[in-house]
Design a protein around this motif. Structure first.
Motif, PDB file in Angstrom:
ATOM      1  N   GLU A 163      48.873 -45.119  63.368  1.00 21.58           N
ATOM      2  CA  GLU A 163      49.483 -46.081  62.468  1.00 21.58           C
ATOM      3  C   GLU A 163      50.479 -46.953  63.209  1.00 21.58           C
ATOM      4  O   GLU A 163      50.596 -48.154  62.933  1.00 21.58           O
ATOM      5  N   ALA A 164      51.206 -46.384  64.142  1.00 22.08           N
ATOM      6  CA  ALA A 164      52.155 -47.170  64.936  1.00 22.08           C
ATOM      7  C   ALA A 164      51.427 -48.264  65.707  1.00 22.08           C
ATOM      8  O   ALA A 164      51.905 -49.412  65.789  1.00 22.08           O
ATOM      9  N   ALA A 165      50.257 -47.930  66.262  1.00 19.83           N
ATOM     10  CA  ALA A 165      49.467 -48.929  66.992  1.00 19.83           C
ATOM     11  C   ALA A 165      48.963 -50.026  66.054  1.00 19.83           C
ATOM     12  O   ALA A 165      48.953 -51.207  66.406  1.00 19.83           O
ATOM     13  N   ARG A 166      48.536 -49.644  64.858  1.00 21.27           N
ATOM     14  CA  ARG A 166      48.060 -50.638  63.878  1.00 21.27           C
ATOM     15  C   ARG A 166      49.185 -51.593  63.502  1.00 21.27           C
ATOM     16  O   ARG A 166      48.992 -52.815  63.424  1.00 21.27           O
ATOM     17  N   VAL A 177      58.207 -50.794  69.124  1.00 23.40           N
ATOM     18  CA  VAL A 177      58.073 -49.817  68.047  1.00 23.40           C
ATOM     19  C   VAL A 177      58.535 -48.472  68.579  1.00 23.40           C
ATOM     20  O   VAL A 177      58.071 -48.022  69.639  1.00 23.40           O
ATOM     21  N   ILE A 178      59.485 -47.850  67.881  1.00 22.38           N
ATOM     22  CA  ILE A 178      59.861 -46.464  68.208  1.00 22.38           C
ATOM     23  C   ILE A 178      59.347 -45.611  67.066  1.00 22.38           C
ATOM     24  O   ILE A 178      59.821 -45.709  65.932  1.00 22.38           O
ATOM     25  N   ALA A 179      58.355 -44.802  67.359  1.00 20.64           N
ATOM     26  CA  ALA A 179      57.657 -44.064  66.308  1.00 20.64           C
ATOM     27  C   ALA A 179      58.012 -42.588  66.348  1.00 20.64           C
ATOM     28  O   ALA A 179      57.884 -41.927  67.385  1.00 20.64           O
ATOM     29  N   GLY A 180      58.467 -42.066  65.208  1.00 23.88           N
ATOM     30  CA  GLY A 180      58.672 -40.633  65.052  1.00 23.88           C
ATOM     31  C   GLY A 180      57.381 -40.035  64.540  1.00 23.88           C
ATOM     32  O   GLY A 180      57.176 -39.924  63.335  1.00 23.88           O
ATOM     33  N   ASN A 181      56.492 -39.701  65.450  1.00 22.26           N
ATOM     34  CA  ASN A 181      55.145 -39.292  65.028  1.00 22.26           C
ATOM     35  C   ASN A 181      55.013 -37.807  64.742  1.00 22.26           C
ATOM     36  O   ASN A 181      53.935 -37.332  64.392  1.00 22.26           O
ATOM     37  N   GLY A 182      56.106 -37.043  64.924  1.00 21.18           N
ATOM     38  CA  GLY A 182      56.105 -35.642  64.518  1.00 21.18           C
ATOM     39  C   GLY A 182      55.177 -34.740  65.297  1.00 21.18           C
ATOM     40  O   GLY A 182      54.701 -33.732  64.771  1.00 21.18           O
ATOM     41  N   VAL A 200      55.178 -49.486  72.468  1.00 19.12           N
ATOM     42  CA  VAL A 200      55.242 -48.448  71.435  1.00 19.12           C
ATOM     43  C   VAL A 200      55.700 -47.160  72.115  1.00 19.12           C
ATOM     44  O   VAL A 200      54.978 -46.589  72.943  1.00 19.12           O
ATOM     45  N   ALA A 201      56.918 -46.724  71.776  1.00 16.80           N
ATOM     46  CA  ALA A 201      57.476 -45.493  72.337  1.00 16.80           C
ATOM     47  C   ALA A 201      57.528 -44.435  71.242  1.00 16.80           C
ATOM     48  O   ALA A 201      57.607 -44.752  70.046  1.00 16.80           O
ATOM     49  N   PHE A 202      57.499 -43.166  71.641  1.00 20.54           N
ATOM     50  CA  PHE A 202      57.425 -42.072  70.678  1.00 20.54           C
ATOM     51  C   PHE A 202      58.599 -41.120  70.852  1.00 20.54           C
ATOM     52  O   PHE A 202      59.040 -40.845  71.974  1.00 20.54           O
ATOM     53  N   THR A 203      59.096 -40.600  69.726  1.00 23.41           N
ATOM     54  CA  THR A 203      60.221 -39.668  69.785  1.00 23.41           C
ATOM     55  C   THR A 203      59.715 -38.246  70.020  1.00 23.41           C
ATOM     56  O   THR A 203      58.614 -37.901  69.599  1.00 23.41           O
ATOM     57  N   PRO A 204      60.528 -37.397  70.646  1.00 25.74           N
ATOM     58  CA  PRO A 204      60.126 -36.006  70.892  1.00 25.74           C
ATOM     59  C   PRO A 204      60.186 -35.167  69.619  1.00 25.74           C
ATOM     60  O   PRO A 204      60.765 -35.559  68.606  1.00 25.74           O
TER      61      PRO A 204
END
Length: 404
Positions: A163-166, A177-182, A200-204
């Motif tokens: 979804e973050a990529a979309r 985009v900083i995404a908390g993707n869980g 697009v970066a992701f949180t730990p």
């Protein structure tokens, strides 16, 4: 590097979302969430994205009548963002779609205006009074507006990686985009990706590391970024006494709320401990349904075999859901905060006759026509059978089952 300006942001899903059968936050979750909010304030968090998992807590501060008053002493409330969370009730306000933070200039550099937009996944279902719209469409609209006043646009998103990529593809004005993707700890950390021109970066997982995203501006005004993770373990980051006080206070409040729930369960299980003549509502004594049965036996039997005759059974077996507010509907003549332990006094267990018809001791002592007539059945029933506590409640069908 101490003179490097920095901002602290949260991508969402920071609040406990443990709820009761009726969809309300449990008292222990609410107690802990209050302290999370205090922690955000104490440690100067700049922006917090309101995810779908946080909204049940934050809906309590987004009430139109309370928000402005609370925001005077809790300024972070003005920096809650969620562009795709929309109020559909006159009683609530929507979170801001975005906020703009001015970052001070460093040496000969130019000050920078950073816009932070928030979006969330659309599950679980929002609390009454709110709805979710498509996060990509909301981000696109918010970014177009923010672009007029900001140098760089950052999207805080509690969404999946896909979804973050979309969103990055569809909201072209977003720079990062900083995404908390869980993702779980076992799955590791997703490295940053670039979708078209958007980083697009992701949180730990579970904030076991702090993600740091650095921005570098070239002479022509363009930006590049670099990401790293800082492990939050006892070897890399020593314990902070101020933070420890917040953690300890949160744990204490959570434990106290659970103890209160257990105490309430015991009170409900054992009864009020009062004789009926001492149980009053607004100074008027209650008689109990047993007293009513002396003249209204058929109505009593109908009541005793209905859900109103034993609603406390649904709370007693699950102590962790029991809260004083439950007894506004699951008991008769409950009073908040006047028991020895400051919790509540359960007047009469169950939804007895007088919960709807009013205190009846005077009527039992001297029966006469006119007592207990309900002028507006709809208003009376919907005090407890709300869309939240009784989804799909059909007043006419319910009355057919209990008509007496």
């Amino acid at each position: 590097m101490s003179n490097v300006p920095f901002l602290v942001v949260d991508t969402g899903n920071s609040m406990m979302d443990d709820r009761s059968t009726h969809g309300r936050l449990r008292s222990d979750a609410l107690a802990k969430d209050d302290w999370v909010l205090k922690g955000f304030e104490q440690f100067s968090t700049d922006v917090v994205n309101v995810s779908s998992h946080d909204l049940h807590f934050f809906s309590g501060v987004l009430g139109k009548s309370d928000f402005a008053r609370r925001a005077k002493t809790e300024p972070l409330l003005e920096r809650l963002v969620s562009a795709n969370t929309v109020s559909e009730s006159p009683d609530f306000i929507s979170p801001r779609a975005f906020v703009i933070i001015n970052v001070p200039a460093r040496r000969d550099k130019k000050a920078m205006r950073v816009a932070f937009i928030g979006v969330t996944e659309t599950t679980p279902t929002p609390p009454p009074g709110f709805k979710f719209i498509d996060p990509a469409e909301a981000a696109k609209r918010a970014a177009a507006e923010a672009k007029k006043r900001a140098d760089i646009i950052v999207l805080l998103a509690k969404v999946s990686s896909e979804e973050a990529a979309r969103i990055a593809r569809e909201a072209a004005d977003v720079d990062v985009v900083i995404a908390g993707n869980g993702m779980s700890l076992a799955e590791g950390f997703t490295p940053p990706i670039v979708v078209d021109h958007t980083v697009v970066a992701f949180t730990p997982f579970e904030t076991r590391m702090i993600g740091e995203l650095r921005f570098y501006r070239s002479a022509d005004g363009k930006f590049t970024t670099r990401q790293r993770f800082i492990a939050l373990d006892e070897f890399a980051v020593p314990e902070d006494s101020a933070a420890k006080r917040i953690v300890d206070a949160a744990a204490k409040a959570e434990a106290q709320a659970r103890a209160n729930s257990k105490a309430l369960m015991e009170v409900t299980s054992s009864g009020s401990g009062k004789t009926p003549e001492l149980v009053t509502v607004n100074g008027k004594p209650l008689a109990t349904s047993v007293a009513c049965s002396q003249c209204h036996l058929s109505q009593y039997i109908k009541w005793a075999n209905s859900g109103h005759g034993h609603p406390s059974e649904k709370t007693v077996s699950r102590w962790y859901e029991v809260d004083a507010s439950c007894f506004n509907c699951h008991a008769t003549g409950a009073r908040m905060g006047d028991s020895a332990d400051g919790i509540t006094t359960i007047g009469l267990s169950d939804v007895q006759c007088e919960a709807c018809h009013g205190p009846g001791a005077a009527h039992v002592a001297k029966p006469a026509k006119g007592y207990g007539r309900i002028a507006d059945m709809k208003t009376t029933c919907l005090r407890c059978h709300t869309s939240e506590t009784s989804p799909g409640f059909d007043l006419n069908a319910a009355w057919t089952r209990i008509k007496h």
